[in-house]
Motif scaffolding. Structure first.
Motif, PDB file in Angstrom:
ATOM      1  N   ARG A  80       0.836  -1.204   0.000  1.00  0.00           N
ATOM      2  CA  ARG A  80       0.000   0.000   0.000  1.00  0.00           C
ATOM      3  C   ARG A  80       0.869   1.251   0.000  1.00  0.00           C
ATOM      4  O   ARG A  80       0.537   2.262  -0.625  1.00  0.00           O
ATOM      5  N   LYS A  83       2.077   2.829  -3.285  1.00  0.00           N
ATOM      6  CA  LYS A  83       1.168   3.714  -4.011  1.00  0.00           C
ATOM      7  C   LYS A  83       1.416   5.182  -3.669  1.00  0.00           C
ATOM      8  O   LYS A  83       1.045   6.074  -4.432  1.00  0.00           O
ATOM      9  N   LEU A  84       2.030   5.429  -2.516  1.00  0.00           N
ATOM     10  CA  LEU A  84       2.255   6.809  -2.072  1.00  0.00           C
ATOM     11  C   LEU A  84       3.530   7.413  -2.643  1.00  0.00           C
ATOM     12  O   LEU A  84       3.721   8.624  -2.573  1.00  0.00           O
ATOM     13  N   ASN A 123      -5.606  11.389   3.073  1.00  0.00           N
ATOM     14  CA  ASN A 123      -5.400  10.575   1.875  1.00  0.00           C
ATOM     15  C   ASN A 123      -4.285   9.552   2.093  1.00  0.00           C
ATOM     16  O   ASN A 123      -4.407   8.380   1.706  1.00  0.00           O
ATOM     17  N   GLU A 126      -5.620   6.918   4.559  1.00  0.00           N
ATOM     18  CA  GLU A 126      -6.629   6.073   3.908  1.00  0.00           C
ATOM     19  C   GLU A 126      -5.968   5.065   2.973  1.00  0.00           C
ATOM     20  O   GLU A 126      -6.446   3.938   2.823  1.00  0.00           O
ATOM     21  N   THR A 127      -4.872   5.471   2.343  1.00  0.00           N
ATOM     22  CA  THR A 127      -4.160   4.565   1.447  1.00  0.00           C
ATOM     23  C   THR A 127      -3.541   3.405   2.216  1.00  0.00           C
ATOM     24  O   THR A 127      -3.551   2.259   1.758  1.00  0.00           O
TER      25      THR A 127
END
Length: 314
Positions: A80, A83-84, A123, A126-127
């Motif tokens: 996860r 993705k950031l 954000n 949440e990711t």
């Protein structure tokens, strides 16, 4: 991430110590800052302008610590976290720091993200944490000793008000740090609501992370960890004072003293890591690490005090 920033992250890790998520300690620091604000409420408003800046800095450090801890905790969070990073690649310099245990992939992700608004913060979280906002609304202390009483009342009583106050906080901080406003950008009377929003958000987020990583934690161990860290801070303060006094001795080789102290610090950290490694990954790790380092620091202070007392020109 620029290569030159790697050393800055390492230095931040050294200043931070073994802690990642500092929620409980930060809550007490923010409460103390609010008390200071009350005690100087009759002074110029320029003091109050410092508070929103400090609050946002506190939130940023807290969130980066959470991101690092989560990403390093398991493969699922690492995926996860990818993705950031927006396609950022780990270069050989960073890989070398990881190999030397100076940095982690969690550090890479944590310092690749933008946290310039509460929306950006949410954000990111949440990711990493599925349904973070919903969990945040219901978050409560998750002490093992109190499991039978769950669910407890939520820490955040009014979610929209808290997020609204945090949005205002980030806006005020942006103006204060990037502009030279001729008029006040917030009323000092708003300090209470801004403080309460920061406190609630940090505490609730802290418990969401606890739930995600551990489910629950024992109250007694947390207390012991914090107590051990406080003792270490006290011993490090005494050591710093002793070093100042020894450095001031007539005729002492200051350069040699600095080099010797640097070697001692390196050895003490290695010794502490070795002792604490038997508890690596466990809830006692932080307490054992802090206790061992405090003892070594106490011994080093005694050495310096003895050196001063026996110095030929003392």
């Amino acid at each position: 991430m620029r290569r030159t920033s790697y050393q800055q992250i390492i230095e931040q890790r050294l200043r931070r110590g073994d802690h990642h998520r500092l929620g409980m300690e930060l809550v007490s620091q923010i409460t103390a800052l609010r008390a200071d604000a009350v005690s100087v409420s009759t002074l110029r408003s320029s003091f109050f302008e410092f508070i929103p800046i400090r609050y946002v800095t506190t939130l940023e450090v807290f969130i980066r610590g959470i991101v690092s801890e989560l990403v390093d905790s398991s493969e699922a969070y690492f995926e996860r976290g990818e993705k950031l990073t927006k396609g950022a690649k780990v270069d050989l310099t960073f890989a070398a720091h990881v190999d030397r245990h100076e940095l982690t992939l969690g550090d890479f992700v944590a310092h690749s993200i933008s946290l310039n608004s509460i929306e950006a913060v949410l954000n990111v979280l949440e990711t990493l944490v599925v349904d973070f906002s919903e969990k945040l609304k219901l978050a409560h202390p998750r002490w093992l000793e109190e499991r039978e009483r769950w669910p407890l009342p939520p820490i955040i009583k009014n979610y929209n008000n808290v997020i609204g106050s945090l949005s205002k906080l980030y806006s005020v901080r942006h103006i204060l740090t990037h502009e030279l406003p001729s008029l006040p950008v917030f009323d000092p009377s708003e300090i209470d609501s801004l403080t309460e929003a920061v406190l609630c958000f940090i505490e609730a987020t802290d418990w969401v992370v606890v739930e995600s990583l551990h489910g629950a934690i024992p109250k007694t161990q947390i207390s012991m960890n914090i107590g051990a860290r406080d003792v270490l801070i006290e011993e490090e303060t005494k050591l710093a004072e002793a070093l100042i006094e020894v450095t001031a001795l007539e005729g002492i080789d200051k350069e040699n003293l600095r080099a010797l102290q640097a070697r001692w610090t390196e050895w003490a950290d290695a010794q502490t890591n070795l002792v604490a490694s038997q508890f690596h990954g466990g809830s006692m790790y932080a307490m054992i690490w802090a206790s061992e380092k405090a003892e070594l620091t106490r011994e080093r202070t005694a050495q310096l005090v003895r050196l001063k007392s026996e110095w030929m020109d003392a």
